[in-house]
Design an enzyme around this catalytic site. Sequence first.
Site, PDB file in Angstrom:
ATOM      1  N   GLY A 468       1.137  -1.477   0.238  1.00  0.00           N
ATOM      2  CA  GLY A 468      -0.005  -0.298   0.518  1.00  0.00           C
ATOM      3  C   GLY A 468       1.120   1.208  -0.162  1.00  0.00           C
ATOM      4  O   GLY A 468       0.237   2.002  -0.094  1.00  0.00           O
ATOM      5  N   GLU A 721       8.096   4.085   8.073  1.00  0.00           N
ATOM      6  CA  GLU A 721       7.710   3.831   9.058  1.00  0.00           C
ATOM      7  C   GLU A 721       8.601   5.166  10.455  1.00  0.00           C
ATOM      8  O   GLU A 721       8.587   5.373  11.313  1.00  0.00           O
ATOM      9  CB  GLU A 721       8.785   2.837   9.840  1.00  0.00           C
ATOM     10  CG  GLU A 721       7.896   1.769  10.115  1.00  0.00           C
ATOM     11  CD  GLU A 721       8.609   0.291   9.351  1.00  0.00           C
ATOM     12  OE1 GLU A 721       8.427  -0.375  10.473  1.00  0.00           O
ATOM     13  OE2 GLU A 721       9.700  -0.335   9.029  1.00  0.00           O
TER      14      GLU A 721
END
Length: 754
Positions: A468, A721
């Site tokens: 994604g 992240e």
Amino acid sequence: MPEGMIGQSPVRVDGRAKVTGTAHYASDMAVPNPAWAFLVTSAIARGRVTEINEAEARQVSGVLDILTHRNMRGEVQDAGFFAGGGYTSTTMRPLEDDRVHHDGEIVAMVLAETYEQAREGAYRLHVHYAEENPAAGFDAEGAELVSAKDASKGSFEDPAVGDADAALATAAVTVEADYATPTQHHNPIELFTTTASWENGRLTILEGSQYVHGLRNGIAAQLGMDPSLVRVESPFIGGAFGSRGSLTQRTALVAVAARRLRRPVKLVATRDQGFTIATYRAETRQHVKLGADKDGKLVALVHEGVEVTSRPDPYKVAGTQTTCRMYACPNIRTKVSILHADRNTPGFMRSPPEVPYMFALESAMDELAVKLGMDPIELRRVNDTMHEPIKGLPYTSRSLMQCFDRGAEAFGWKQRNPEPRSMRDGDWLVGVGCASTIYPTHLGAATARVTLTPNGHARVQTAAHDIGTGTYTVVAQAAAEGLGLPLEKVVVEMGDSELPPAPVSGGSNVTASVCTVVMQACEQIRARLAAAAQDGPLKGRDPATLRLVDGTLRAPDGTAEPIADAMGRASNGAIEISAENIPKGLPPDSLKKLYQGRQALGAGLEGKEVAMAAFGAEFVEVRVHSRTAEVRVPRLLGAFAAGRIVNPRTARSQLMGGLIWGMGGALLEATEIDQRRARYVNDNIAEYLIAVNADVPKVDVLFVEEEDRQVNPLGIKGLGELGNVGTNAAIANAVFHATGKRVRELPIRIESLL
Ligand code: MOS
């Protein structure tokens, strides 16, 4: 236009397929005549299965088979714990014996002609237990505390330098506090599904995965097969973030069921089952002590953390490895321990080590700034460093303060009144807060095959994944740049273990690792074309100077030959190049491990020669209602420096998602645990709260330019992240500024502020 495709913002190459429904996720992929599986999971957290009464279930029309420990014993072999270099998310083998290790453990699988029949069969399967008192986690009798060092049998050392306790004793200013973060569960939109089918001794698994090569090799090891007989397909993934990185128990069961029934078997686990058959973020408790001189320079840092794990598995994230390297400090002591309880084994969840541990450090830094009467940004500035303090390794680049300066300016930080509880808008107390964010730059060995066809189209094949994040798009951009082709002439194939192996889509490594190897393959194609061009219009030009640009092979003097013509000279057909890359600093066996699907990522902050990480500064505004204590977040802003940004559009959406997730983590998300039964209570997305659009009025993402050719030739750090790391603390710090109340336990809810 194609030159310099890296750094541009094309829309996602798979966007249309996704929004029109032609992108097929694993459980959408058709298999002929599947049987359906439904899981039966344990109703107790600790004890034994004493009896399984199958009679009533077997009578349900359409029920074909029931797998339990009685008929499965020995079918699934040990494939090694993922966190220890193996494959599986837990060392507990599926349906191995009558022992129950945690609530919601798979105790049976019912197979039937339809999903509904399998489900009814599952409800009519009567499992009886001998229950023992479980330990749910912290403060529970029977939970077992072990230091991470002891649990790791020598593979983990708590980082330390100097004498932190002595330095604390004489520090001018100190802060000391306990912090706590909750259990959090993955709730990807795509449920945890697996389809298995066998044909002539070959097994095909369709399962959303962040690591098809790991899954293939792991399932082969579990079933005692040659990995070449297993294929795993995962072309699209509906949310991953760590939940699909390792091999969970269900996959082998579905494979065995399909072999027994001699037909494909399809499993779609329910939302609540996903809480116990997959991994999650572990609850932590942490203790931080900071000592500083009167100007705010850190003289001591102590960070201790305890993380909950299952009984058998020594899983830990040990974010002290990052927090100890965040700021200059001569005296540091850290310690991580794990608490074995009767719970399923936790695992990766977006920025696994940094999210809980940076919450504690960045909250403590804010507390220190308050105590010193210092602007929290200035506190970070005086402690900024270009060397990580444990081994003194230089950061290849670190633009933390540039991020703070850009972010502060855009956010309007200067306009705040630093006094807590001093800003108000009607009934709402207004607060602003900030925190640093960091994510280590990980890289993995990777391989790719690039094919250039005579008509000037390219195909890139690599077993990476697009979870994604935009991987299809950025890999296409790399190939388009490398081959001088327009983006629409590049096709990227990923998410299939038949393709050349690529690393796990975890640790934010894929863009750097995969784009690097794709560019290497493209360079080999260019060199082939350039060498062959000597017979044509480019005769006499130095092949090393010829570039692939705008669909041509071009010399610096502007002479150009269309790629199709150059192709005709270099090859009778397509040119196909397979490239393999081991990033600098990784051991030579990294490639072998990659082919075995047991690949380890590069060291990031813990390297031998340099420390590599992306940084950022996050700012939030909160409003806390003066009577109801409701917390709203009107503004989130992050300024990030992560090396070269391959696609600012997809990068922005990654970071925006991270900021939003971080906000949800700070204010909403928590798995509630029934302490008596060691059971998850809110195992659904009605009660497990996740941020929705209405919670997110304004999110700004800024990029701070950063050039770093030491991390890898393309200068990419990875940023998936990076976004959600600092947000927890930034919000807690803003809540303190708004209310004067320091909340050290997440999530921050109304009851935390009354
Ligand atoms: Mo990563 S923990 O797979 O988002």
